[in-house]
Design a protein around this motif. Structure first.
Motif, PDB file in Angstrom:
ATOM      1  N   PRO A  42      34.341  54.548  26.869  1.00 30.38           N
ATOM      2  CA  PRO A  42      33.138  55.151  27.429  1.00 30.38           C
ATOM      3  C   PRO A  42      32.111  55.181  26.213  1.00 30.38           C
ATOM      4  O   PRO A  42      32.672  55.333  25.147  1.00 30.38           O
ATOM      5  CB  PRO A  42      33.654  56.527  27.646  1.00 30.38           C
ATOM      6  CG  PRO A  42      35.061  56.607  26.914  1.00 30.38           C
ATOM      7  CD  PRO A  42      35.596  55.245  26.864  1.00 30.38           C
ATOM      8  N   ALA A  43      30.818  54.932  26.542  1.00 28.89           N
ATOM      9  CA  ALA A  43      29.787  54.888  25.706  1.00 28.89           C
ATOM     10  C   ALA A  43      29.912  56.028  24.957  1.00 28.89           C
ATOM     11  O   ALA A  43      29.831  56.057  23.782  1.00 28.89           O
ATOM     12  CB  ALA A  43      28.474  54.388  26.196  1.00 28.89           C
ATOM     13  N   SER A  44      29.898  57.309  25.715  1.00 23.57           N
ATOM     14  CA  SER A  44      29.800  58.556  25.048  1.00 23.57           C
ATOM     15  C   SER A  44      30.297  59.584  26.142  1.00 23.57           C
ATOM     16  O   SER A  44      29.873  59.603  27.117  1.00 23.57           O
ATOM     17  CB  SER A  44      28.322  59.048  24.703  1.00 23.57           C
ATOM     18  OG  SER A  44      28.338  60.230  23.960  1.00 23.57           O
ATOM     19  N   PRO A  45      31.068  60.346  25.811  1.00 22.69           N
ATOM     20  CA  PRO A  45      31.908  61.173  26.743  1.00 22.69           C
ATOM     21  C   PRO A  45      31.108  62.206  27.265  1.00 22.69           C
ATOM     22  O   PRO A  45      31.411  62.916  28.330  1.00 22.69           O
ATOM     23  CB  PRO A  45      33.194  61.580  26.090  1.00 22.69           C
ATOM     24  CG  PRO A  45      32.614  61.696  24.766  1.00 22.69           C
ATOM     25  CD  PRO A  45      32.044  60.539  24.594  1.00 22.69           C
ATOM     26  N   THR A  46      29.962  62.757  26.545  1.00 23.54           N
ATOM     27  CA  THR A  46      29.251  63.823  26.651  1.00 23.54           C
ATOM     28  C   THR A  46      27.868  63.526  27.240  1.00 23.54           C
ATOM     29  O   THR A  46      27.324  64.548  27.899  1.00 23.54           O
ATOM     30  CB  THR A  46      29.323  64.789  25.822  1.00 23.54           C
ATOM     31  OG1 THR A  46      28.966  64.357  24.503  1.00 23.54           O
ATOM     32  CG2 THR A  46      30.966  65.334  25.652  1.00 23.54           C
ATOM     33  N   PHE A  47      27.305  62.751  26.560  1.00 23.98           N
ATOM     34  CA  PHE A  47      25.677  62.317  26.732  1.00 23.98           C
ATOM     35  C   PHE A  47      25.474  61.993  28.203  1.00 23.98           C
ATOM     36  O   PHE A  47      26.201  61.323  28.811  1.00 23.98           O
ATOM     37  CB  PHE A  47      25.136  61.095  25.922  1.00 23.98           C
ATOM     38  CG  PHE A  47      23.890  61.107  25.796  1.00 23.98           C
ATOM     39  CD1 PHE A  47      23.360  61.920  25.370  1.00 23.98           C
ATOM     40  CD2 PHE A  47      23.498  59.696  26.149  1.00 23.98           C
ATOM     41  CE1 PHE A  47      21.809  61.776  25.241  1.00 23.98           C
ATOM     42  CE2 PHE A  47      21.888  59.665  26.114  1.00 23.98           C
ATOM     43  CZ  PHE A  47      20.993  60.653  25.577  1.00 23.98           C
ATOM     44  N   PRO A 357      20.522  66.689  23.939  1.00 22.57           N
ATOM     45  CA  PRO A 357      20.715  66.169  22.704  1.00 22.57           C
ATOM     46  C   PRO A 357      21.260  64.849  22.389  1.00 22.57           C
ATOM     47  O   PRO A 357      21.920  64.320  23.285  1.00 22.57           O
ATOM     48  CB  PRO A 357      21.683  67.211  21.978  1.00 22.57           C
ATOM     49  CG  PRO A 357      21.584  68.584  23.083  1.00 22.57           C
ATOM     50  CD  PRO A 357      21.693  68.176  24.257  1.00 22.57           C
ATOM     51  N   VAL A 358      20.934  64.403  21.192  1.00 21.39           N
ATOM     52  CA  VAL A 358      21.443  62.747  21.017  1.00 21.39           C
ATOM     53  C   VAL A 358      22.926  62.757  21.068  1.00 21.39           C
ATOM     54  O   VAL A 358      23.703  63.703  20.846  1.00 21.39           O
ATOM     55  CB  VAL A 358      21.075  62.504  19.488  1.00 21.39           C
ATOM     56  CG1 VAL A 358      21.692  61.331  19.003  1.00 21.39           C
ATOM     57  CG2 VAL A 358      19.547  62.455  19.256  1.00 21.39           C
ATOM     58  N   ALA A 359      23.456  61.607  21.703  1.00 26.06           N
ATOM     59  CA  ALA A 359      24.667  61.287  21.928  1.00 26.06           C
ATOM     60  C   ALA A 359      25.761  61.596  20.851  1.00 26.06           C
ATOM     61  O   ALA A 359      25.317  60.958  19.521  1.00 26.06           O
ATOM     62  CB  ALA A 359      24.775  59.803  22.496  1.00 26.06           C
ATOM     63  N   ARG A 360      26.792  62.515  20.863  1.00 27.26           N
ATOM     64  CA  ARG A 360      27.644  62.541  19.818  1.00 27.26           C
ATOM     65  C   ARG A 360      28.941  63.065  20.714  1.00 27.26           C
ATOM     66  O   ARG A 360      29.056  64.138  21.105  1.00 27.26           O
ATOM     67  CB  ARG A 360      27.011  63.403  18.947  1.00 27.26           C
ATOM     68  CG  ARG A 360      28.123  63.854  17.709  1.00 27.26           C
ATOM     69  CD  ARG A 360      27.671  64.939  17.041  1.00 27.26           C
ATOM     70  NE  ARG A 360      26.497  64.688  16.026  1.00 27.26           N
ATOM     71  CZ  ARG A 360      26.353  64.748  14.693  1.00 27.26           C
ATOM     72  NH1 ARG A 360      27.465  64.165  14.227  1.00 27.26           N
ATOM     73  NH2 ARG A 360      25.249  64.449  14.393  1.00 27.26           N
ATOM     74  N   PRO A 361      30.212  62.499  20.441  1.00 28.45           N
ATOM     75  CA  PRO A 361      30.262  61.166  19.707  1.00 28.45           C
ATOM     76  C   PRO A 361      29.503  59.974  20.448  1.00 28.45           C
ATOM     77  O   PRO A 361      30.027  59.949  21.695  1.00 28.45           O
ATOM     78  CB  PRO A 361      31.832  60.992  19.374  1.00 28.45           C
ATOM     79  CG  PRO A 361      32.209  61.605  20.753  1.00 28.45           C
ATOM     80  CD  PRO A 361      31.278  62.751  20.793  1.00 28.45           C
ATOM     81  N   LEU A 362      29.269  58.871  19.706  1.00 32.61           N
ATOM     82  CA  LEU A 362      28.858  57.780  20.185  1.00 32.61           C
ATOM     83  C   LEU A 362      30.187  56.617  19.811  1.00 32.61           C
ATOM     84  O   LEU A 362      30.213  56.361  18.558  1.00 32.61           O
ATOM     85  CB  LEU A 362      27.660  57.066  19.861  1.00 32.61           C
ATOM     86  CG  LEU A 362      27.159  55.819  20.635  1.00 32.61           C
ATOM     87  CD1 LEU A 362      26.708  56.138  21.920  1.00 32.61           C
ATOM     88  CD2 LEU A 362      26.324  55.064  19.772  1.00 32.61           C
ATOM     89  N   LEU A 363      30.806  56.162  20.587  1.00 32.71           N
ATOM     90  CA  LEU A 363      32.156  55.575  20.168  1.00 32.71           C
ATOM     91  C   LEU A 363      31.556  54.021  19.573  1.00 32.71           C
ATOM     92  O   LEU A 363      32.198  53.821  18.498  1.00 32.71           O
ATOM     93  CB  LEU A 363      32.795  54.953  21.490  1.00 32.71           C
ATOM     94  CG  LEU A 363      34.065  55.944  21.868  1.00 32.71           C
ATOM     95  CD1 LEU A 363      33.437  57.393  22.256  1.00 32.71           C
ATOM     96  CD2 LEU A 363      34.994  55.460  22.857  1.00 32.71           C
ATOM     97  N   TRP A 364      30.431  53.546  20.026  1.00 35.59           N
ATOM     98  CA  TRP A 364      30.141  52.343  19.236  1.00 35.59           C
ATOM     99  C   TRP A 364      29.696  52.553  17.674  1.00 35.59           C
ATOM    100  O   TRP A 364      29.956  51.689  16.715  1.00 35.59           O
ATOM    101  CB  TRP A 364      28.599  51.879  19.569  1.00 35.59           C
ATOM    102  CG  TRP A 364      28.287  50.479  19.403  1.00 35.59           C
ATOM    103  CD1 TRP A 364      29.025  49.424  18.677  1.00 35.59           C
ATOM    104  CD2 TRP A 364      26.917  49.740  19.705  1.00 35.59           C
ATOM    105  NE1 TRP A 364      28.159  48.437  18.526  1.00 35.59           N
ATOM    106  CE2 TRP A 364      27.081  48.587  19.024  1.00 35.59           C
ATOM    107  CE3 TRP A 364      25.880  50.271  20.671  1.00 35.59           C
ATOM    108  CZ2 TRP A 364      25.922  47.637  19.341  1.00 35.59           C
ATOM    109  CZ3 TRP A 364      25.078  49.337  20.739  1.00 35.59           C
ATOM    110  CH2 TRP A 364      24.793  48.014  20.201  1.00 35.59           C
ATOM    111  N   SER A 365      29.336  53.748  17.416  1.00 37.19           N
ATOM    112  CA  SER A 365      29.138  54.398  16.120  1.00 37.19           C
ATOM    113  C   SER A 365      30.625  54.425  15.341  1.00 37.19           C
ATOM    114  O   SER A 365      30.645  53.819  14.040  1.00 37.19           O
ATOM    115  CB  SER A 365      28.447  55.576  15.871  1.00 37.19           C
ATOM    116  OG  SER A 365      27.090  55.571  16.451  1.00 37.19           O
TER     117      SER A 365
END
Length: 384
Positions: A42-47, A357-365
């Motif tokens: 997943p790119a981000s689970p919450t964004f 809000p900004v994606a966090r966590p972002l798995l790519w980061s």
């Protein structure tokens, strides 16, 4: 000490670097814990805009990081996911290729999308979907994994062939860039991902005959095109004919290695991006960025760090790793970007209102943090 099942353990650096190793270890845990049973990351689970989707590009870089950290099974499950999607679309790919060769290319809307649901389906909402880079990046990542671990490529053979055909027939087409913008341009980072993927599977022996010749011819044409039309003052530009710099070009230097850090183009690109887009260790995407106000991206700081590591400057690489670590919250979650130095603060609120809000966590980061941590020896890879 991290458990052996994820493949990395704390390195032998000074005690002051232990927090970096711990964050790398927890990042591997986070990625493993969030990886879908299908193999998708997943790119981000919450964004809100990313939830439920996996990108070929992001996922390929995540898989490469997991592979580099010794988490082979995780990476291979992602490659399996990619292969299922591609093989399921073989008739569509064959039509795209045949029409391109006949001089009657399909419309952009009929090209492969850039992101898929975990089940491997296209999204139902509108998106900036036509992007070529992800299909080159997955080729590079699977071939790099094979080189790194001695894994055979047979189980992904047909998907590799389809990807090569798709890219060799279509690489000259304009499409959206990494940032899902500027669809009318041919982007240097996209070309680099495509060329690196074609070269990687060719060198891995995954293709042969006429397909091998086409891949090598296309990769050489891409490299020549970049040198002739994609440089400004000797460094990689944002797109062909542009005079702007874009941090996505860092990938062409490292980890893709299309223009090595030791060469003139690679070294000039590192310097140009460092000088114009790096502020205190945090790297912006490009100077006119307004997405969430145009903040600094930890994954780009890690890409710059990989470039410096490839150039032999471990000290600079570790500095950038430290900056990226500083963007983690108390739970160790890394964001897509931070707002400490916005390029256009007036444009922040519109995105917050639109998507939250900004994606966090972002798995790519997290993945790029792991990849750089392994590269500079903050964590070590256990024997396979």
């Amino acid at each position: 000490m991290i458990e052996a099942h994820h493949g990395i353990q704390s390195g032998s650096d000074a005690e002051s670097r232990d927090p970096l190793a711990r964050l790398a270890e927890s990042s591997v845990d986070l990625i493993l814990g969030l990886q879908d049973p299908s193999g998708a990351y997943p790119a981000s689970p919450t964004f809100s805009a990313y939830r439920g989707y996996c990108w070929f590009r992001d996922g390929a870089f995540i898989a490469d990081a997991m592979s580099s950290a010794g988490a082979s099974e995780s990476a291979e499950r992602f490659f399996d996911w990619c292969a299922r999607i591609l093989v399921a679309r073989e008739p569509a790919i064959v039509e795209i290729v045949s029409r391109a060769l006949a001089g009657d290319p399909v419309p952009d809307a009929q090209m492969l999308p850039t992101r898929f649901t975990f089940a491997g389906e296209e999204g139902e909402d509108d998106w900036w979907d036509f992007q070529l880079d992800g299909f080159g990046t997955w080729l590079w990542a699977v071939a790099e994994h094979s080189r790194r671990h001695g894994t055979g490529l047979g189980r992904w053979a047909r998907a590799i062939e389809l990807s090569v055909d798709y890219l060799t027939s279509s690489w000259q087409r304009p499409c959206f860039d990494w940032w899902e913008e500027n669809a009318s341009e041919v982007h240097v980072s996209t070309l680099a991902c495509v060329a690196a993927g074609l070269v990687a599977v060719a060198e891995a022996g995954a293709i042969d005959g006429r397909r091998l010749e086409q891949a090598l011819d296309a990769s050489e044409s891409i490299r020549s095109t970049i040198v002739e039309r994609g440089l400004v003052h000797g460094y990689l530009a944002k797109w062909l004919g542009s005079t702007e710099v874009d941090a996505s070009a860092l990938a062409a230097v490292a980890p893709l290695g299309l223009f090595p850090a030791s060469g003139e183009i690679g070294s000039r690109t590192l310097m140009a991006i460092d000088d114009s887009l790096n502020v205190g260790g945090g790297v912006h995407r490009y100077l006119d960025d307004t997405f969430f106000g145009g903040g600094q991206w930890p994954l780009l700081s890690c890409l710059l760090g990989l470039g410096y590591a490839a150039a032999g400057d471990r000290g600079r690489a570790v500095e950038l790793l430290v900056w990226a670590a500083g963007t983690a919250d108390r739970d160790g979650a890394l964001p897509e970007q931070v707002g400490d130095h916005l390029l256009d603060p007036s444009r922040y609120q519109e995105w917050d209102d639109r998507w939250g809000p900004v994606a966090r966590p972002l798995l790519w980061s997290h993945a790029m943090f792991v990849r750089l941590a392994v590269e500079v020896g903050v964590v070590e890879v256990l024997p396979a």
